[in-house]
Motif scaffolding. Structure first.
Motif, PDB file in Angstrom:
ATOM      1  N   ALA A   1       3.601   6.057   1.179  1.00 44.03           N
ATOM      2  CA  ALA A   1       3.716   7.630   0.599  1.00 44.03           C
ATOM      3  C   ALA A   1       2.261   8.079   0.787  1.00 44.03           C
ATOM      4  CB  ALA A   1       3.791   7.716  -0.699  1.00 44.03           C
ATOM      5  N   ARG A   2       1.267   7.296   0.957  1.00 47.33           N
ATOM      6  CA  ARG A   2       0.064   7.905   1.273  1.00 47.33           C
ATOM      7  C   ARG A   2      -0.101   8.465   2.576  1.00 47.33           C
ATOM      8  NH1 ARG A   2      -5.411   5.221  -0.986  1.00 47.33           N
ATOM      9  NH2 ARG A   2      -3.741   5.007  -2.482  1.00 47.33           N
ATOM     10  N   LEU A   3       0.354   7.824   3.648  1.00 43.19           N
ATOM     11  CA  LEU A   3       0.286   7.941   4.778  1.00 43.19           C
ATOM     12  C   LEU A   3       0.957   9.479   5.269  1.00 43.19           C
ATOM     13  CD1 LEU A   3      -0.360   7.284   7.718  1.00 43.19           C
ATOM     14  CD2 LEU A   3       1.862   6.123   8.049  1.00 43.19           C
TER      15      LEU A   3
ATOM     16  N   VAL B   1       0.952  -1.060  -0.046  1.00 42.41           N
ATOM     17  CA  VAL B   1       0.005  -0.018  -0.029  1.00 42.41           C
ATOM     18  C   VAL B   1       1.017   1.386   0.133  1.00 42.41           C
ATOM     19  CG1 VAL B   1      -1.606   1.316   1.220  1.00 42.41           C
ATOM     20  CG2 VAL B   1      -1.717  -1.118   1.396  1.00 42.41           C
ATOM     21  N   GLY B   2       0.471   2.283  -0.885  1.00 37.58           N
ATOM     22  CA  GLY B   2       1.204   3.725  -0.955  1.00 37.58           C
ATOM     23  C   GLY B   2       2.596   3.478  -1.446  1.00 37.58           C
ATOM     24  N   THR B   3       2.878   2.509  -2.189  1.00 39.86           N
ATOM     25  CA  THR B   3       4.360   2.311  -3.173  1.00 39.86           C
ATOM     26  C   THR B   3       4.226   3.278  -4.203  1.00 39.86           C
ATOM     27  OG1 THR B   3       3.697   0.146  -3.674  1.00 39.86           O
ATOM     28  CG2 THR B   3       4.988   0.410  -1.694  1.00 39.86           C
ATOM     29  N   GLY B   4       2.920   3.803  -4.589  1.00 35.60           N
ATOM     30  CA  GLY B   4       3.092   4.579  -5.857  1.00 35.60           C
ATOM     31  C   GLY B   4       2.694   3.860  -7.249  1.00 35.60           C
ATOM     32  N   LYS B   5       1.916   2.500  -7.042  1.00 36.58           N
ATOM     33  CA  LYS B   5       1.419   1.731  -8.093  1.00 36.58           C
ATOM     34  C   LYS B   5       0.535   2.410  -8.870  1.00 36.58           C
ATOM     35  CE  LYS B   5       0.145  -1.799  -5.520  1.00 36.58           C
ATOM     36  NZ  LYS B   5       0.161  -1.030  -4.123  1.00 36.58           N
ATOM     37  N   THR B   6      -0.435   2.865  -8.168  1.00 41.01           N
ATOM     38  CA  THR B   6      -1.771   3.617  -8.863  1.00 41.01           C
ATOM     39  C   THR B   6      -1.221   4.711  -9.832  1.00 41.01           C
ATOM     40  OG1 THR B   6      -3.289   2.527  -7.247  1.00 41.01           O
ATOM     41  CG2 THR B   6      -3.993   4.585  -8.702  1.00 41.01           C
ATOM     42  N   VAL B   7      -0.469   5.687  -8.953  1.00 39.77           N
ATOM     43  CA  VAL B   7      -0.136   6.937  -9.463  1.00 39.77           C
ATOM     44  C   VAL B   7       0.921   6.660 -10.656  1.00 39.77           C
ATOM     45  CG1 VAL B   7       1.763   7.549  -8.003  1.00 39.77           C
ATOM     46  CG2 VAL B   7       0.473   9.279  -8.890  1.00 39.77           C
TER      47      VAL B   7
ATOM     48  N   PRO C   1       8.346  -0.297  -0.649  1.00 43.92           N
ATOM     49  CA  PRO C   1       8.155   0.582   0.116  1.00 43.92           C
ATOM     50  C   PRO C   1       9.349   1.560   0.290  1.00 43.92           C
ATOM     51  CG  PRO C   1       7.955  -1.440   1.485  1.00 43.92           C
ATOM     52  CD  PRO C   1       8.468  -1.826   0.087  1.00 43.92           C
ATOM     53  N   TYR C   2       9.006   2.884   0.227  1.00 46.37           N
ATOM     54  CA  TYR C   2       9.680   4.283   0.206  1.00 46.37           C
ATOM     55  C   TYR C   2      10.720   4.331   1.521  1.00 46.37           C
ATOM     56  CZ  TYR C   2       7.145   5.850  -3.643  1.00 46.37           C
ATOM     57  OH  TYR C   2       6.544   6.035  -4.996  1.00 46.37           O
ATOM     58  N   THR C   3      11.934   4.449   1.223  1.00 42.88           N
ATOM     59  CA  THR C   3      12.592   4.698   2.446  1.00 42.88           C
ATOM     60  C   THR C   3      12.603   6.429   2.760  1.00 42.88           C
ATOM     61  OG1 THR C   3      14.528   5.749   1.020  1.00 42.88           O
ATOM     62  CG2 THR C   3      14.510   3.346   1.348  1.00 42.88           C
TER      63      THR C   3
HETATM   64  N1  LIG Z   1       6.744   8.795  -6.407  1.00 40.81           N
HETATM   65  C1  LIG Z   1       5.879   9.487  -6.082  1.00 40.81           C
HETATM   66  N2  LIG Z   1       5.899  10.775  -6.114  1.00 40.81           N
HETATM   67  C2  LIG Z   1       4.909  11.835  -5.919  1.00 40.81           C
HETATM   68  N3  LIG Z   1       3.589  11.194  -5.255  1.00 40.81           N
HETATM   69  C3  LIG Z   1       3.884  10.040  -5.079  1.00 40.81           C
HETATM   70  C4  LIG Z   1       4.956   8.870  -5.172  1.00 40.81           C
HETATM   71  N4  LIG Z   1       4.565   7.725  -5.216  1.00 40.81           N
HETATM   72  C5  LIG Z   1       3.241   7.713  -4.354  1.00 40.81           C
HETATM   73  N5  LIG Z   1       2.696   9.009  -4.450  1.00 40.81           N
HETATM   74  C6  LIG Z   1       1.502   9.571  -3.857  1.00 40.81           C
HETATM   75  O1  LIG Z   1       1.275   8.740  -2.555  1.00 40.81           O
HETATM   76  C7  LIG Z   1       0.076   8.436  -2.530  1.00 40.81           C
HETATM   77  C8  LIG Z   1      -0.084   6.868  -2.699  1.00 40.81           C
HETATM   78  O2  LIG Z   1       0.170   6.379  -3.794  1.00 40.81           O
HETATM   79  P1  LIG Z   1      -0.484   5.273  -4.673  1.00 40.81           P
HETATM   80  O3  LIG Z   1      -0.035   5.328  -6.266  1.00 40.81           O
HETATM   81  O4  LIG Z   1      -1.916   5.380  -4.568  1.00 40.81           O
HETATM   82  O5  LIG Z   1       0.012   4.005  -3.899  1.00 40.81           O
HETATM   83  P2  LIG Z   1      -0.586   2.417  -4.240  1.00 40.81           P
HETATM   84  O6  LIG Z   1      -1.447   2.241  -5.421  1.00 40.81           O
HETATM   85  O7  LIG Z   1       0.816   1.800  -4.349  1.00 40.81           O
HETATM   86  O8  LIG Z   1      -1.129   2.316  -2.867  1.00 40.81           O
HETATM   87  C9  LIG Z   1      -0.810   9.095  -3.624  1.00 40.81           C
HETATM   88  O9  LIG Z   1      -1.318  10.139  -3.409  1.00 40.81           O
HETATM   89  C10 LIG Z   1       0.356   9.476  -4.895  1.00 40.81           C
HETATM   90  O10 LIG Z   1       0.104  10.387  -5.448  1.00 40.81           O
END
Ligand SMILES: Nc1ncnc2c1ncn2[C@@H]1O[C@H](COP(=O)(O)OP(=O)(O)O)[C@@H](O)[C@H]1O
Ligand SMILES: [Mg+2]
Length: 414
Positions: free
Chosen positions: A259-261, A67-73, A214-216
């Motif tokens: 990153a979401r948190l 979760v929150g690793t930026g997959k969706t974005v 997961p992000y550092t």
């Molecule tokens: N590398 C990144 N740069 C800027 N924003 C990011 C990055 N990775 C994630 N985010 C932001 O963090 C939040 C969670 O990312 P998200 O893509 O929804 O994660 P996932 O789909 O892996 O759970 C979103 O608001 C997204 O825009």
């Protein structure tokens, strides 16, 4: 006495630290994604044939990460940019993003795909297969190509089952001569979700896997810095504050790397600053924000009740030093000095250094404090102590209460 209108106006006119708060919302897709360059490159390489020789292959890629690793974005950003590049080459390409948490059957996925592609289908009476055929025919007629991202695909596998997945990914198997107009990006939390599929389907899916770790803290720092520069007015948030959030959430510092948190804490901290009309976001605002972003804090409070008296005294010392110095971290030595002073106040015999260190480690295990070894910017190595678990003000009150009641108990029992 101020009129009601004055009262309302004073709130409306109160300055905000935010220039554009929406830039921190989860649905916003920033134009730059720090630390996801490799994933974007992999996507570009895998989908290259769609631009070079459109229709030659139907690509399938699996994005995997927590979760929150930026997959969706990352998928969305890729979709936007790839579509623009295709258009520039005169190729009609669409990107469709479907959340399978919402649309978790084949029928619902087809309906949503048709809706986003603006392909009219009768509202009822059709099977998923029939709807799929209409979509394929329309794409042929319009000479369009599509990348379909099936997000939260774990849910689709669970609810729609192996046959539905098989149906989707084997679309062109029976027609090797057909122009391949559909491509897929599957997005899942872990690769084990695919274990429910039969092995042929599974091996089909895991051919092209792109991983999201997961992000550092350092990565989150860059991400937060970039998002903050879009969302906040200049000078309203210091890099110290951003670093503090990155340190709380970074996976290398014991956080989730989500990153979401981190963005949610940043947003809430800004709102805390606005609530009190503060000109800048401070560490204390972050602490407050962290409490509301993290429901587990209630559990932290519950844990405090069972701590021995001197562990509470050490905790109180940490709170007081942090409060007085108004910094994110202090050295354990400073906390110990404060602890000795507090012991004097309470007429308690201070415990030895090794015991104090044990208490600190225990508080860390409980998630009440953050403790780490100092790095750059500090003379010599020392254990640093920080507290993100809540507003110091509130914590102090709570801890003092507990200390007094423990001492009361003890003197009562003698
Ligand atoms: N590398 C990144 N740069 C800027 N924003 C990011 C990055 N990775 C994630 N985010 C932001 O963090 C939040 C969670 O990312 P998200 O893509 O929804 O994660 P996932 O789909 O892996 O759970 C979103 O608001 C997204 O825009
Ligand atoms: Mg997601």
């Amino acid at each position: 006495m101020p009129s009601t209108r004055d009262i309302i106006e004073s709130v409306l006119e109160r300055p905000s630290v935010f220039k554009s708060k929406e830039k921190l919302f989860p649905e916003y897709v920033p134009s730059y994604l720090p630390h996801r360059e490799e994933q974007l490159k992999s996507l570009a390489a895998l989908f290259r044939p769609v631009l070079v020789e459109p229709g030659s292959i139907s690509q399938r890629v699996l994005l995997v990460g927590g979760v929150g690793t930026g997959k969706t974005v990352t998928a969305r950003r890729f979709g936007i940019d790839f579509k623009a590049l295709a258009r520039r080459k005169g190729i009609r390409l669409e990107y469709v993003h479907i959340n399978c948490h919402r649309d978790r059957t084949l029928y619902l996925v087809m309906q949503e795909m048709a809706r986003q592609l603006r392909i009219p289908v009768p509202p009822r009476g059709l099977s998923a297969q029939e709807m799929f055929n209409i979509i394929l025919r329309q794409l042929e007629e319009r000479d369009e190509y599509v990348i379909v991202a099936l997000d939260e695909f774990d849910y689709f596998i669970e609810v729609a089952g192996s046959d539905a997945v098989y149906f989707l990914i084997r679309t062109y198997d029976e027609y090797p001569e057909a122009t391949k107009r559909l491509n897929f990006i599957f997005i899942a939390r872990d690769i084990y979700a695919l274990g429910r599929l039969d092995s042929a389907t599974e091996s089909y899916l895991i051919r092209n896997v792109i991983r999201f770790e997961p992000y550092t803290s350092a990565e989150l720092y860059d991400i937060l810095q970039m998002r903050a520069s879009e969302a906040f007015y200049e000078g309203t948030i210091d890099s110290d504050v951003i670093k503090y959030i990155a340190d709380i959430v970074g996976v290398d510092h014991g956080g989730s790397g989500n990153a979401r948190l981190a963005l949610e804490i940043l947003l809430l901290a800004g709102e805390e600053a606005d609530k009190e009309g503060a000109p800048r976001v401070t560490i204390e605002h972050v602490r407050r924000a962290h409490t509301s972003a993290n429901p587990n804090i209630a559990i932290v409070y519950d844990n405090l009740i069972h701590l021995p008296l001197h562990e509470l005294l050490v905790f109180l010392a940490a709170i007081r030093v942090l409060k007085r110095k108004n910094v994110p971290y202090v050295r354990i030595g400073e906390v110990e000095q404060e602890y000795q002073q507090i012991c004097e106040e309470y007429n308690e015999k201070p415990r030895r250094h090794t015991q104090v260190y044990e208490y600190v480690m225990d508080l860390k295990r409980l998630g009440v404090i953050d403790a780490r070894v100092s790095g750059k910017g500090y003379r010599g190595k020392s254990t640093l102590i920080g507290i993100s678990a809540g507003p110091l003000e509130l914590l102090e009150k709570k801890v003092v209460e507990l200390i007094e009641s423990k001492r009361g108990e003890r003197s009562g029992s003698i």
